[in-house]
Design an enzyme around this catalytic site. Structure first.
Site, PDB file in Angstrom:
ATOM      1  N   ARG A 226      29.760  42.210  40.165  1.00 11.21           N
ATOM      2  CA  ARG A 226      28.937  41.342  39.333  1.00 11.21           C
ATOM      3  C   ARG A 226      28.944  41.869  37.903  1.00 11.21           C
ATOM      4  O   ARG A 226      28.917  43.079  37.669  1.00 11.21           O
ATOM      5  CB  ARG A 226      27.496  41.269  39.862  1.00 11.21           C
ATOM      6  CG  ARG A 226      27.360  40.480  41.157  1.00 11.21           C
ATOM      7  CD  ARG A 226      27.575  38.999  40.894  1.00 11.21           C
ATOM      8  NE  ARG A 226      27.489  38.163  42.087  1.00 11.21           N
ATOM      9  CZ  ARG A 226      28.542  37.739  42.782  1.00 11.21           C
ATOM     10  NH1 ARG A 226      29.755  38.119  42.430  1.00 11.21           N
ATOM     11  NH2 ARG A 226      28.378  36.945  43.826  1.00 11.21           N
ATOM     12  N   HIS A 274      37.618  35.979  37.411  1.00  8.67           N
ATOM     13  CA  HIS A 274      36.775  35.835  38.611  1.00  8.67           C
ATOM     14  C   HIS A 274      37.596  35.323  39.808  1.00  8.67           C
ATOM     15  O   HIS A 274      37.282  34.284  40.394  1.00  8.67           O
ATOM     16  CB  HIS A 274      35.603  34.897  38.336  1.00  8.67           C
ATOM     17  CG  HIS A 274      34.432  35.161  39.254  1.00  8.67           C
ATOM     18  ND1 HIS A 274      33.128  35.082  38.837  1.00  8.67           N
ATOM     19  CD2 HIS A 274      34.380  35.489  40.573  1.00  8.67           C
ATOM     20  CE1 HIS A 274      32.313  35.347  39.851  1.00  8.67           C
ATOM     21  NE2 HIS A 274      33.062  35.600  40.926  1.00  8.67           N
TER      22      HIS A 274
END
Length: 311
Positions: A226, A274
């Site tokens: 994250r 991502h």
């Protein structure tokens, strides 16, 4: 018949519809899988947050399960209107994708690929001989399903794997640490650090100016977890000073990464968009169907989120 609302966005519907229907049939579930339903008729919600998905769960008075399609639930779990059981996504395809990403980039850091490329650009015949994997300490911060799987894969390649979590864990082949003192011990040893912690108030800026300074000079950072796990300004300063030799970053506080962000052009940063562990409908649909079956039969749900912990 079980009414299942697909509340993960209309753009995702064409990709998910067929795998979900097939998985539900395979699991023997008589279901109405739909994009639209009266809230009071919904038994299960398949969910991913976004512009066209519900943000208020209050009207779904008979819903008995909210199944996230994402591994991370930090954008769902804090919602005060959500009182239904929430399960996060952990599926074989997602796990395998994360393992491949982590192993690939750990090997890239271990083998000194960036130094090899620099020498090549300079046409400099300068052999880069790495130590053996058994001589390279690699830290995994976060020992959930994904962290444990990545750690085991690295152990299989011969690396010294140090694992850290906020609470005590035991995993064969991984030297496990926990708590504040444990984090210091791990970082003081690790030459490569992989961050796979959930995004919570307790994990924000786990890697900051103080913790980055604990690492051996020139250590590599790999973050497929994250964006909030890293203090960006502190990491950039550590990269500029050489305290951190290279950072491979897949997740960011703001996505897509803003065009003017320093990470894009920094010579010692690799940006990936991502992609480390995307949810793959073919395998994830079976996890969704299995959790719905469990809900219907009263069996324990898979990957049930602990609201107090945030994951």
């Amino acid at each position: 018949m079980t009414t299942i609302l697909f509340a993960a966005g209309q753009r995702a519907w064409p990709v998910w519809q067929a795998p979900l229907r097939a998985a539900l049939v395979e699991a023997g579930i008589d279901a109405d899988l739909t994009l639209e339903a009266a809230p009071e008729d919904v038994d299960v919600m398949i969910y991913a947050p976004g512009g066209d998905t519900p943000a208020d769960f209050t009207p779904f008075t008979n819903c008995r399960l909210v199944q996230s399609l994402w591994a991370g639930v930090e954008r769902i779990a804090p919602n005060p209107t959500l009182t239904q059981p929430l399960c996060r996504m952990v599926d074989p395809g997602l796990t395998q994708g994360m393992v491949e990403y982590v192993v690939g980039h750990v090997l890239r850091a271990h083998l000194g690929v960036e130094a090899v490329k620099s020498a090549q650009r300079a046409r400099d015949w300068a052999p880069v001989i790495p130590p053996l994997a058994s001589e390279r300490p690699v830290a995994i911060l976060g020992l959930g399903a994904l962290g444990a799987a990545c750690g085991r894969a690295l152990v299989g390649l011969g690396f010294q794997v140090l694992g850290w979590s906020r609470t005590a864990r035991q995993i064969d082949g991984i030297t496990c640490y926990h708590g504040t003192a444990g984090l210091r011990d791990v970082l003081e040893k690790a030459e490569i650090v992989v961050t796979l912690l959930p995004a919570t108030a307790g994990t924000e800026n786990t890697l900051n100016a103080d913790t980055l300074a604990l690492l051996p000079r020139g250590a590599a950072i790999i973050n497929p977890g994250r964006g909030s796990l890293i203090d960006d300004d502190a990491l950039l300063a550590a990269l500029d000073s050489g305290q951190i030799g290279h950072a491979t970053l897949d997740v960011f506080r703001s996505e897509p990464l803003p065009q003017d962000h320093r990470y894009w052009a920094h010579p010692n940063v690799t940006v990936t968009p991502h992609i480390a562990a995307d949810t793959r409908p073919g395998t994830a649909a079976r996890v969704v169907a299995e959790n719905i079956r469990r809900m219907l039969t009263g069996d324990p749900l898979l990957n049930l989120v602990d609201r107090s912990a945030g994951y």
